[in-house]
Design a protein around this motif. Structure first.
Motif, PDB file in Angstrom:
ATOM      1  N   GLU A 115     -32.500  13.085   5.770  1.00 59.93           N
ATOM      2  CA  GLU A 115     -32.902  11.693   5.941  1.00 59.93           C
ATOM      3  C   GLU A 115     -31.888  10.874   6.751  1.00 59.93           C
ATOM      4  O   GLU A 115     -32.192   9.751   7.161  1.00 59.93           O
ATOM      5  N   GLU A 128     -47.953   7.628   7.803  1.00 60.05           N
ATOM      6  CA  GLU A 128     -46.545   7.648   8.208  1.00 60.05           C
ATOM      7  C   GLU A 128     -46.215   8.926   8.981  1.00 60.05           C
ATOM      8  O   GLU A 128     -46.614  10.017   8.594  1.00 60.05           O
ATOM      9  N   ALA A 130     -41.419  10.738   8.299  1.00 61.01           N
ATOM     10  CA  ALA A 130     -41.106  11.558   7.123  1.00 61.01           C
ATOM     11  C   ALA A 130     -41.727  12.950   7.218  1.00 61.01           C
ATOM     12  O   ALA A 130     -41.038  13.955   6.967  1.00 61.01           O
ATOM     13  N   PRO A 131     -43.005  13.095   7.585  1.00 60.97           N
ATOM     14  CA  PRO A 131     -43.560  14.429   7.757  1.00 60.97           C
ATOM     15  C   PRO A 131     -42.865  15.242   8.857  1.00 60.97           C
ATOM     16  O   PRO A 131     -42.699  16.454   8.730  1.00 60.97           O
ATOM     17  N   THR A 166     -38.266  13.658   0.727  1.00 57.41           N
ATOM     18  CA  THR A 166     -39.195  13.058  -0.232  1.00 57.41           C
ATOM     19  C   THR A 166     -40.248  12.248   0.522  1.00 57.41           C
ATOM     20  O   THR A 166     -39.924  11.346   1.287  1.00 57.41           O
ATOM     21  N   TYR A 167     -41.490  12.604   0.292  1.00 60.75           N
ATOM     22  CA  TYR A 167     -42.619  11.923   0.949  1.00 60.75           C
ATOM     23  C   TYR A 167     -43.725  11.768  -0.093  1.00 60.75           C
ATOM     24  O   TYR A 167     -44.161  12.761  -0.690  1.00 60.75           O
ATOM     25  N   ASN A 168     -44.141  10.556  -0.350  1.00 62.93           N
ATOM     26  CA  ASN A 168     -45.117  10.281  -1.408  1.00 62.93           C
ATOM     27  C   ASN A 168     -44.657  10.835  -2.761  1.00 62.93           C
ATOM     28  O   ASN A 168     -45.442  11.420  -3.520  1.00 62.93           O
TER      29      ASN A 168
END
Length: 263
Positions: free
Chosen positions: A90, A131, A134-135, A150-152
């Protein structure tokens, strides 16, 4: 290779994972542009997702190469002991925001599918909306080097763990599929397998290739330069070399394909 049908209609582009070797994807895109070809739908895994996003975003070839040259693989303040992995994935968020300020699939010029691995459920997921950053970070977060993303509220990692050649989203969506595969398996000499790192890389490559071979063969045209295997997946010195290899191989393939279509 000969194409299975004429190179015409809506074009789909599959971009595999493969680290620095993925710079060959940019070479393929450059060749496509020179032959007047444009993908309508792109599906990418790991580095293929990153290249696919830049292409779908309308970035130039020079901008794509600059992105990878200027994005550090290893940086002291990116190291982490608080997360699983050597590098906090991140930390790359500000870099990605410069290239994708709108941070959404919907803002892209072309349709894009990104494959990620859901570490908690143990399955693959294809993301095509919402989004974007993040993916993308998750799809390229190769364990154990990079931490999961961390995504959703779910932990995701490298898409290549489950699917290194994501052909599936393109089925029934396009008329002609071009596959750019940079996870290469070619014949090696004994001297190329002298240490544990070389052996691990070879066995991993064989497993990935075996899992995805059937899908690679289903593409109408495949660009898979064997010379890429000499480039390490994290060897930043190989960026330009991989790009040239991909470009030269694609030019040869497209020239032959266009000749078949016109004859």
């Amino acid at each position: 290779m000969e194409t299975k049908k004429p190179l015409q209609g809506n074009l789909g582009l599959v971009l595999s994972g493969g680290g620095v070797r993925g710079m060959a994807h940019i070479g393929v895109i450059k060749a496509m542009q020179e032959f007047g070809l444009s993908a309508h739908f792109i599906s990418g895994s790991s580095v293929g997702a990153l290249v696919g996003a830049l292409y779908a975003n309308g970035n130039s070839i020079d901008e794509m190469l600059r992105f990878f040259k200027e994005t550090p693989l290893f940086k002291y303040n990116f190291l982490t002991i608080a997360k699983p992995g050597l590098i906090d994935t991140e930390k790359y968020l500000p870099i990605f925001k410069r290239y994708f300020p709108q941070n959404s699939f919907e803002s892209l010029d072309k349709k894009l599918s990104v494959v990620v691995t859901n570490l908690q459920e143990g399955n693959e997921e294809f993301i095509t909306e919402g989004e974007l950053i993040a993916p993308l970070l998750a799809s390229a977060a190769l364990p154990p080097v990079f931490s999961p993303v961390t995504y959703n509220n779910v932990l995701y990692a490298d898409g290549g763990i489950m699917n290194n050649f994501p052909l599936e989203p393109l089925k029934e969506q396009v008329d002609f599929t071009v596959g750019s595969n940079v996870s290469i398996v070619s014949k090696l000499e004994k001297r190329d397998l002298r240490n544990s790192f070389q052996l691990t890389g070879r066995t991993t490559g064989l497993m990935v290739y075996a899992i995805n071979k059937q899908k690679i063969d289903q593409c109408d045209l495949v660009i898979s330069p064997k010379a890429l295997e000499k480039i390490g997946i994290l060897d930043r010195k190989g960026i330009e070399k991989a790009f040239v290899i991909g470009y030269d191989s694609a030019c040869w393939a497209f020239e032959k394909a266009v000749g078949q279509t016109s004859s």
